[in-house]
Write a protein that holds these residues in place. Structure first.
Motif, short mmCIF file in Angstrom:
data_model
loop_
_atom_site.label_atom_id
_atom_site.label_comp_id
_atom_site.label_asym_id
_atom_site.label_seq_id
_atom_site.Cartn_x
_atom_site.Cartn_y
_atom_site.Cartn_z
N THR A 17 102.57 3.46 -21.32
CA THR A 17 102.47 3.41 -19.86
C THR A 17 103.66 4.11 -19.23
O THR A 17 104.76 4.13 -19.79
CB THR A 17 102.42 1.95 -19.36
OG1 THR A 17 103.64 1.28 -19.73
CG2 THR A 17 101.22 1.21 -19.93
N TYR A 34 94.60 0.51 -11.86
CA TYR A 34 94.74 0.04 -10.47
C TYR A 34 94.58 -1.47 -10.49
O TYR A 34 94.16 -2.05 -11.50
CB TYR A 34 93.68 0.68 -9.58
CG TYR A 34 93.86 2.17 -9.39
CD1 TYR A 34 94.63 2.68 -8.36
CD2 TYR A 34 93.25 3.07 -10.25
CE1 TYR A 34 94.80 4.05 -8.18
CE2 TYR A 34 93.41 4.44 -10.09
CZ TYR A 34 94.18 4.93 -9.06
OH TYR A 34 94.34 6.28 -8.89
N GLN A 83 105.21 4.46 -15.10
CA GLN A 83 104.97 3.96 -13.76
C GLN A 83 106.21 3.99 -12.88
O GLN A 83 107.33 4.12 -13.37
CB GLN A 83 104.47 2.52 -13.84
CG GLN A 83 105.57 1.57 -14.30
CD GLN A 83 105.15 0.14 -14.27
OE1 GLN A 83 104.58 -0.35 -15.22
NE2 GLN A 83 105.43 -0.54 -13.15
N GLN A 109 99.17 7.43 -2.34
CA GLN A 109 98.45 6.89 -3.48
C GLN A 109 98.57 5.38 -3.53
O GLN A 109 99.59 4.82 -3.12
CB GLN A 109 98.98 7.46 -4.79
CG GLN A 109 98.86 8.95 -4.93
CD GLN A 109 99.36 9.42 -6.28
OE1 GLN A 109 99.09 8.82 -7.31
NE2 GLN A 109 100.12 10.51 -6.27
N ASP A 121 100.09 4.84 -15.01
CA ASP A 121 99.48 5.85 -15.86
C ASP A 121 99.48 5.34 -17.29
O ASP A 121 100.48 4.76 -17.75
CB ASP A 121 100.27 7.16 -15.78
CG ASP A 121 100.20 7.79 -14.40
OD1 ASP A 121 99.13 7.78 -13.79
OD2 ASP A 121 101.25 8.27 -13.92
N THR A 171 94.43 7.70 -18.64
CA THR A 171 93.73 7.01 -17.58
C THR A 171 94.75 6.39 -16.63
O THR A 171 95.95 6.62 -16.76
CB THR A 171 92.75 5.97 -18.16
OG1 THR A 171 91.90 5.48 -17.12
CG2 THR A 171 93.49 4.81 -18.83
N ARG A 172 94.27 5.62 -15.68
CA ARG A 172 95.14 4.90 -14.74
C ARG A 172 94.68 3.46 -14.63
O ARG A 172 93.50 3.17 -14.77
CB ARG A 172 95.06 5.50 -13.34
CG ARG A 172 95.88 6.74 -13.14
CD ARG A 172 95.82 7.17 -11.70
NE ARG A 172 96.82 8.19 -11.44
CZ ARG A 172 97.13 8.63 -10.22
NH1 ARG A 172 96.53 8.14 -9.16
NH2 ARG A 172 98.05 9.56 -10.07
N HIS A 227 99.62 2.18 -8.98
CA HIS A 227 98.91 2.37 -10.24
C HIS A 227 99.90 2.58 -11.37
O HIS A 227 101.08 2.85 -11.14
CB HIS A 227 97.96 3.57 -10.16
CG HIS A 227 98.69 4.87 -10.02
ND1 HIS A 227 99.11 5.35 -8.81
CD2 HIS A 227 99.11 5.77 -10.96
CE1 HIS A 227 99.74 6.50 -8.99
NE2 HIS A 227 99.76 6.78 -10.28
#
Length: 175
Positions: A54, A126, A56, A104, A109, A123-124, A107
């Motif tokens: 991840t 949310y 972020q 945005q 990543d 992907t992401r 989220h």
């Protein structure tokens, strides 16, 4: 002469352990949450040897990166997490819910590496309890597939399963 492409093999974890592992924030970080889930293959079976990474922003929407002039405030915020799946395909990343980036929704990543893949899939994540309206990336995902990008609230964080193929396949982005 070029070398032919090969899938990620069964020894994915050799050389990939990361010192901080699944801890994006310090153990005592206020507001820390877990992002937990399972990685599934195309048959719906758990993938016991995948790797979930991840990247972020912090809770204020800033990155711990030289290209972000706003600079993440916490010295203990790493922005990056890496967790191998266990024998049941489960992973867990301890982090904070990121703040919104300009234009945005908040989220995270996510990259997944696993046997059978030629390269990582991206992907992401949310969050179901945050305002995702107006996010330009989520807006281009067909409405019937958006749920594959939304983490569900749990007692100590969120649940986000990754389906590599098949029914309910997670939306992946072509980078």
């Amino acid at each position: 002469m070029s070398t032919p492409s090969q899938t990620v093999g069964p020894f994915l974890s050799i050389g990939l352990p990361w010192e901080d592992g699944p801890d994006v924030v310090a153990i005592d970080e206020p507001g820390a949450v877990w992002i937990r889930g399972t990685v599934f293959d195309g048959e719906g079976e758990p993938v016991p040897d995948a790797l979930v990474e991840t990247w972020q922003a912090d809770a204020e929407g800033r990155f711990d990166h030289p290209d972000d002039p706003r600079d993440a405030r916490s010295r203990d915020f790493r922005g990056f997490g890496r967790c191998p799946t266990d024998e049941h395909g489960a992973y867990g990343i301890r982090t904070v819910v990121p703040g919104a980036l300009p234009g945005q929704a908040p989220h995270i990543d996510v990259s997944v590496l696993a046997r059978g893949l030629l390269s990582r899939v991206v992907t992401r994540v949310y969050f179901e309890d945050l305002d995702n309206d107006g996010d330009p990336v989520l807006a281009v995902v067909p409405a019937e597939r958006r749920a594959t990008l939304i983490a569900k609230r749990t007692e100590d964080g969120y649940r986000f399963d990754v389906r590599l193929q098949g029914d309910g396949e997670t939306v992946f982005f072509d980078l």
